[in-house]
Write a protein that holds these residues in place. Structure first.
Motif, PDB file in Angstrom:
ATOM      1  N   GLY A 143     -10.821   0.698 -12.086  1.00  0.00           N
ATOM      2  CA  GLY A 143     -10.474   0.259 -10.550  1.00  0.00           C
ATOM      3  C   GLY A 143      -9.580   1.477 -10.031  1.00  0.00           C
ATOM      4  N   LEU A 144      -9.390   1.333  -8.416  1.00  0.00           N
ATOM      5  CA  LEU A 144      -8.565   2.093  -7.868  1.00  0.00           C
ATOM      6  C   LEU A 144      -7.286   1.725  -8.094  1.00  0.00           C
ATOM      7  CD1 LEU A 144     -10.678   2.352  -4.457  1.00  0.00           C
ATOM      8  CD2 LEU A 144     -10.473   4.161  -6.179  1.00  0.00           C
ATOM      9  N   VAL A 145      -6.289   2.733  -8.041  1.00  0.00           N
ATOM     10  CA  VAL A 145      -4.637   2.627  -8.107  1.00  0.00           C
ATOM     11  C   VAL A 145      -4.411   3.469  -7.049  1.00  0.00           C
ATOM     12  CG1 VAL A 145      -2.740   3.239  -9.459  1.00  0.00           C
ATOM     13  CG2 VAL A 145      -4.984   2.855 -10.483  1.00  0.00           C
ATOM     14  N   THR A 146      -3.242   2.722  -6.319  1.00  0.00           N
ATOM     15  CA  THR A 146      -2.378   3.114  -5.150  1.00  0.00           C
ATOM     16  C   THR A 146      -1.243   2.267  -5.063  1.00  0.00           C
ATOM     17  OG1 THR A 146      -2.689   3.939  -2.851  1.00  0.00           O
ATOM     18  CG2 THR A 146      -3.426   1.523  -3.531  1.00  0.00           C
ATOM     19  N   ALA A 147      -0.429   2.635  -3.829  1.00  0.00           N
ATOM     20  CA  ALA A 147       0.625   2.114  -3.829  1.00  0.00           C
ATOM     21  C   ALA A 147       0.619   0.405  -3.619  1.00  0.00           C
ATOM     22  CB  ALA A 147       1.324   2.403  -2.361  1.00  0.00           C
ATOM     23  N   ASN A 148       1.840  -0.352  -4.134  1.00  0.00           N
ATOM     24  CA  ASN A 148       1.683  -1.493  -3.740  1.00  0.00           C
ATOM     25  C   ASN A 148       1.723  -2.097  -2.451  1.00  0.00           C
ATOM     26  OD1 ASN A 148       1.614  -1.882  -6.633  1.00  0.00           O
ATOM     27  ND2 ASN A 148       3.673  -1.576  -6.879  1.00  0.00           N
ATOM     28  N   GLY A 149       2.437  -1.412  -1.581  1.00  0.00           N
ATOM     29  CA  GLY A 149       2.326  -1.845  -0.132  1.00  0.00           C
ATOM     30  C   GLY A 149       3.137  -0.855   0.697  1.00  0.00           C
ATOM     31  N   VAL A 150       3.078  -0.939   1.867  1.00  0.00           N
ATOM     32  CA  VAL A 150       3.353   0.120   2.903  1.00  0.00           C
ATOM     33  C   VAL A 150       4.228  -0.834   3.992  1.00  0.00           C
ATOM     34  CG1 VAL A 150       3.335   2.030   4.734  1.00  0.00           C
ATOM     35  CG2 VAL A 150       1.907   1.980   2.667  1.00  0.00           C
ATOM     36  N   VAL A 151       5.348  -0.453   4.366  1.00  0.00           N
ATOM     37  CA  VAL A 151       6.155  -0.950   5.577  1.00  0.00           C
ATOM     38  C   VAL A 151       6.721   0.137   6.314  1.00  0.00           C
ATOM     39  CG1 VAL A 151       8.265  -2.344   5.997  1.00  0.00           C
ATOM     40  CG2 VAL A 151       7.020  -2.863   3.728  1.00  0.00           C
TER      41      VAL A 151
END
Length: 671
Positions: A63-71
């Motif tokens: 699967g793809l891996v990236t940040a958990n969330g952006v604020v």
């Protein structure tokens, strides 16, 4: 010892050794299908002992891996920094990916590529004109053969702040008459270099703005306000005006309180009483007055006389009154009223000008002395009369041209003090010491029209002034009264002593009487219609202090307020002082006498009177430059002039003074 694995995907490191040590188990899922795997790791010692460990491996789909969330946290309307996110697969294999932002205000760039990669997230509140709030959305990430992933994105917007450099602006100045200033306000918005439109709310009818709309950012935007006094009522007025900036979906406001002080708009003549005269030997048939606009914006005027024998001519702000005595009876006093009409629609001329014309058959050439004795004398500003009393219950009236007693004012009380007249000669103000009242006498009827209780004694001096065209009677104690209604006012005076004032009443001076040092107090005085009528007195420190000389006796001020004249026992000269700091500008000689009187005529001539018993002169007449014009002898042999008991006729042609024997002597000085 040696270590061995039951499966190729599990390896021991190191594979062998001796004694105590640390063994690591490393997995390698390459080539394994998705599923669950289990095996053992066996450690065999050379002495035959062994230990077996169980190992399990779960192989999941890639699967793809990236940040958990952006604020994003930002001020609405200000620049918002981008954020960079990494993109990869969990097994580090290269995969083709694509991304879709799920809100109009959210963008990702690039929108596709191969892992590993990075992408830039951008938010733009102008899309949809977002109001300040919290907004939640996401970016959908997809890769070929891999499950899609949602990246949460939150945008928190706080309102921008529109600020004004000042919260309040006042137009009209302290007195409500200065409308020349254009105070400014600078608006600023904490959006850095991003500019947003702003507008100014509805202005009151009495104000305008140089700029009513524009764009604003942190650098600021300026507008200035100008008074339109004709649109304001007399008094103090206020209006709250909002400057509003539209920032995306927000409207942010900066309130500014506009105030205006507006005094009554007036035309003010330099004098409100004029004395004219005509006799076979000399005439004074014309006078020119200056008319000022209290706003400083003279817009023109017309003038009308109530009598055909008097012509009122206007040239700019000059008013010339000219009498034609031809149709008038001989030895008669005739009074006319001149009314000014301003051309400015909002202006008024509340002070009528009273003009008296004496037409006589006799020109005085020699001194005339009274039979009765007196101790107080003043002259009428428009009539050829002197008013005298001896401290008793009556005031006698003398015609200065005929030298004869013309009447008496009676029923005044048992003990009288100082007296003065209104500026236009309509009223006589007199201290009744027995009843401690201030009597007002109508000089047209000689009737007492009012009695006002006052705190006064024999040392109390009186002076009428008219700052801003509002007449008031000042007592040397510091009390003052509006002559129109008796309203009580207070001035910062102390110590007592004679009073003097400029023609406009805005410079008031007091000199202490008979003190070891000559102490002078100078006040600036103004009066405005603000707050129902307000007096503005202020002591001028630089012109309020002890001066040269001793035993101050009398004081006078030039009509324009540029010269002060004093009489004191020393030096044996009348002094000319600078009103700015009381510095000595010059002296007027008074022979070998002790100066105790200094008076100014309506024609500008200056009279320095001295107490001297043996000299041939006791009054010296000077022109405005200080040049000696003539000198006169008023007192009889062995007698001397009383302090402050010298007066000049309204037309400036005759003196009257009282000597220490109580005799009042009339002295013709001519035009």
């Amino acid at each position: 010892w040696s270590a061995s694995s039951g499966a190729a995907w599990l390896k021991a490191t190191p594979a062998s050794g001796s004694g105590s040590g640390t063994l690591s188990a490393v997995f390698d899922p390459a080539g394994l299908a998705v599923g669950e795997y289990s095996t053992t790791l066996t450690v065999l010692a050379s002495d035959g002992q062994s230990a077996t460990l169980t190992a399990t491996l779960s192989v999941q789909p890639s699967g793809l891996v990236t940040a958990n969330g952006v604020v994003f946290n930002a001020v609405n309307g200000a620049p918002i920094a981008t954020q960079v996110i990494p993109l990869d697969t969990d097994d580090k294999s290269s995969a083709s990916w694509s991304a879709v932002a799920n809100a109009p205000w959210l963008r990702i760039s690039p929108t596709s590529g191969k892992t590993p990669a990075t992408a830039v997230l951008t938010v733009d509140p102008t899309v949809g004109a977002l109001a300040s709030a919290s907004y939640n959305s996401s970016v959908t990430l997809s890769a070929t053969g891999l499950p899609a992933r949602e990246l949460p994105v939150t945008l928190n917007l706080t309102p921008a702040t529109l600020s004004a450099s000042v919260n309040s602006i006042t137009l009209g100045g302290t007195y409500g008459r200065d409308f020349s200033a254009t105070p400014s306000v600078t608006l600023s918005l904490n959006t850095s270099t991003n500019s947003w439109p702003w507008t100014l709310g509805t202005l009151p009818a009495w104000a305008s703005a140089t700029v009513a709309s524009g764009s604003v950012n942190q650098a600021g935007s300026k507008t200035a306000f100008k008074a339109l006094p004709i649109g304001a009522p007399v008094g103090a007025s206020s209006a709250l005006v909002n400057a509003t900036a539209r920032v995306n979906g927000d409207q942010v406001v900066a309130p500014v309180l506009l105030n205006i002080n507006r005094d009554r708009h007036k035309l003010l003549p330099s004098e409100t009483g004029v004395a004219l005269s005509g006799s076979p030997g000399w005439t004074r048939l014309s006078r020119t007055l200056t008319v000022q606009d209290n706003y400083g914006s003279f817009g023109g005027m017309s003038a009308a006389s109530s009598q055909p024998w008097l012509v009122a001519g206007v040239s700019g702000n000059k008013l010339t009154v000219t009498a034609d005595p031809t149709p008038l009876g001989t030895d008669t006093l005739n009074i006319a009223t001149v009314t000014l009409t301003p051309l400015d629609a909002d202006a008024s001329a509340p002070e009528p000008i009273r003009v008296a014309m004496w037409k006589g058959t006799h020109t005085p050439v020699t001194n005339v002395s009274t039979v009765l004795t007196y101790n107080h004398v003043i002259t009428d500003p428009i009539r050829p009369y002197a008013y005298v009393h001896n401290g008793g219950a009556y005031v006698d009236i003398y015609n200065l041209y005929s030298g004869q007693k013309a009447g008496s004012i009676t029923g005044l009380g048992a003990s009288l003090g100082d007296m003065t007249t209104s500026a236009n000669g309509d009223y006589l103000f007199l201290l009744n010491l027995s009843s401690r009242t201030l009597a007002t006498i109508d000089l047209n009827t000689l009737a007492v029209v009012s009695q006002l209780p006052v705190d006064a004694d024999a040392a109390t001096r009186l002076k009428v002034i008219r700052p801003n065209g509002v007449e008031m009677l000042v007592l040397s104690t510091g009390a003052a009264y509006l002559t129109s209604n008796g309203g009580r006012l207070t001035l910062p005076l102390s110590g007592g002593g004679p009073l003097a004032a400029s023609a406009d009443g805005k410079n008031l001076l007091q000199q202490q009487e008979n003190s070891a040092t000559v102490q002078i107090t100078t006040l600036s005085v103004d009066y405005s219609a603000l707050n129902g009528g307000t007096l503005y007195p202020a002591r001028i420190a630089a012109a309020s202090h002890a001066n040269t000389g001793t035993l101050g006796q009398d004081i006078a001020v030039s009509p324009d307020g540029t010269r002060i004249y004093t009489a004191s026992s020393t030096p044996k000269l009348c002094s000319i002082l600078n009103p700015v700091d009381l510095g000595v500008l010059g002296y007027l000689a008074a022979g070998d006498g002790t100066p105790n009187n200094v008076k100014l005529g309506s024609d500008g001539r200056i009279y320095c009177g001295a107490a001297v018993k043996t000299a041939t002169s006791d009054v010296w007449m000077y022109d405005t430059s200080g040049k000696l014009l003539n000198q006169f002898k008023l007192a009889g042999s062995g007698k001397q002039l009383l302090p402050r008991q010298l007066a000049v006729s309204g037309d400036g042609t005759i003196l009257i003074g009282i000597t220490d024997d109580g005799v009042a002597t009339i002295v013709p000085v001519g035009p």
